[in-house]
Write an enzyme that holds these catalytic residues in place. Structure first.
Site, short mmCIF file in Angstrom:
data_model
loop_
_atom_site.label_atom_id
_atom_site.label_comp_id
_atom_site.label_asym_id
_atom_site.label_seq_id
_atom_site.Cartn_x
_atom_site.Cartn_y
_atom_site.Cartn_z
CG ASP A 4 -1.75 1.25 1.35
OD1 ASP A 4 -2.16 1.78 0.30
OD2 ASP A 4 -2.00 1.69 2.49
CD GLU A 64 -4.36 0.53 -2.00
OE1 GLU A 64 -4.25 1.77 -2.11
OE2 GLU A 64 -4.98 0.00 -1.07
CG HIS A 137 -0.71 3.21 6.03
ND1 HIS A 137 -1.34 3.96 5.07
CD2 HIS A 137 -0.59 4.01 7.12
CE1 HIS A 137 -1.58 5.17 5.55
NE2 HIS A 137 -1.14 5.22 6.79
#
Length: 169
Positions: A4, A64, A137
């Protein structure tokens, strides 16, 4: 592995798959200080992701994509952090699959607009953890890794998730 990306906080997570079973191996977060020079922050992200990949030896990574939203300036920083992490993964020869945040949320929670608490709860449940992974996160990174395992990291994985959600890629 899942990542992330973020300039202030880049979450990472290592998931092991045996058949249909998933196991959380490790997770964490690379944090940088806004007062530090950009180049130092990116180097820290690169070096720590490189060290994690070296320690655990993952063969693949789900990461991501950058979501712009209303803050384009933050998106540029996220993109730079993402690049630093991807270079570290490339040095280990890892296969990369990219997923939009809404695609990861859809694959984990069943809806593309899930909030942080829903994501943490489902990641905890899917990996059989005693407590929800923190910080968020790291939970999001584990979710990216789970998403990769669910769709085999194939080049059409993000397209299949988008079809399920009615999202245009």
């Amino acid at each position: 592995m899942g990542i992330d990306p973020g300039l202030a906080n880049t979450g990472w997570g290592i998931v092991e798959q045996a058949g249909q079973r998933l196991r959380c191996v490790a997770y964490g977060c690379v944090s940088t200080k806004s007062k530090d020079p950009l180049s130092s922050r990116l180097l820290k992200i690169h070096d720590q992701i490189h060290a994690v990949a070296g320690k655990f030896g993952p063969s693949c990574v789900g990461i991501e994509t950058v979501w712009f939203g209303n803050n384009v300036t933050a998106a540029f920083g996220t993109g730079q952090a993402r690049g630093a992490a991807l270079v570290a993964c490339a040095k280990h020869g890892m296969h990369v699959a990219e997923f939009a945040p809404s695609q990861i949320k859809l694959s984990i929670v069943g809806q593309g607009a899930a909030d942080k608490e829903q994501m943490q709860y489902m990641v905890q449940h899917l990996l059989g953890l005693e407590v929800a992974p923190s910080p968020d996160h790291a939970a999001d990174a584990l979710a990216a890794a789970i998403c990769y395992t669910a769709f085999g990291g194939s080049s059409s994985a993000s397209e299949r998730i988008a079809q399920l959600a009615g999202i245009a890629n």
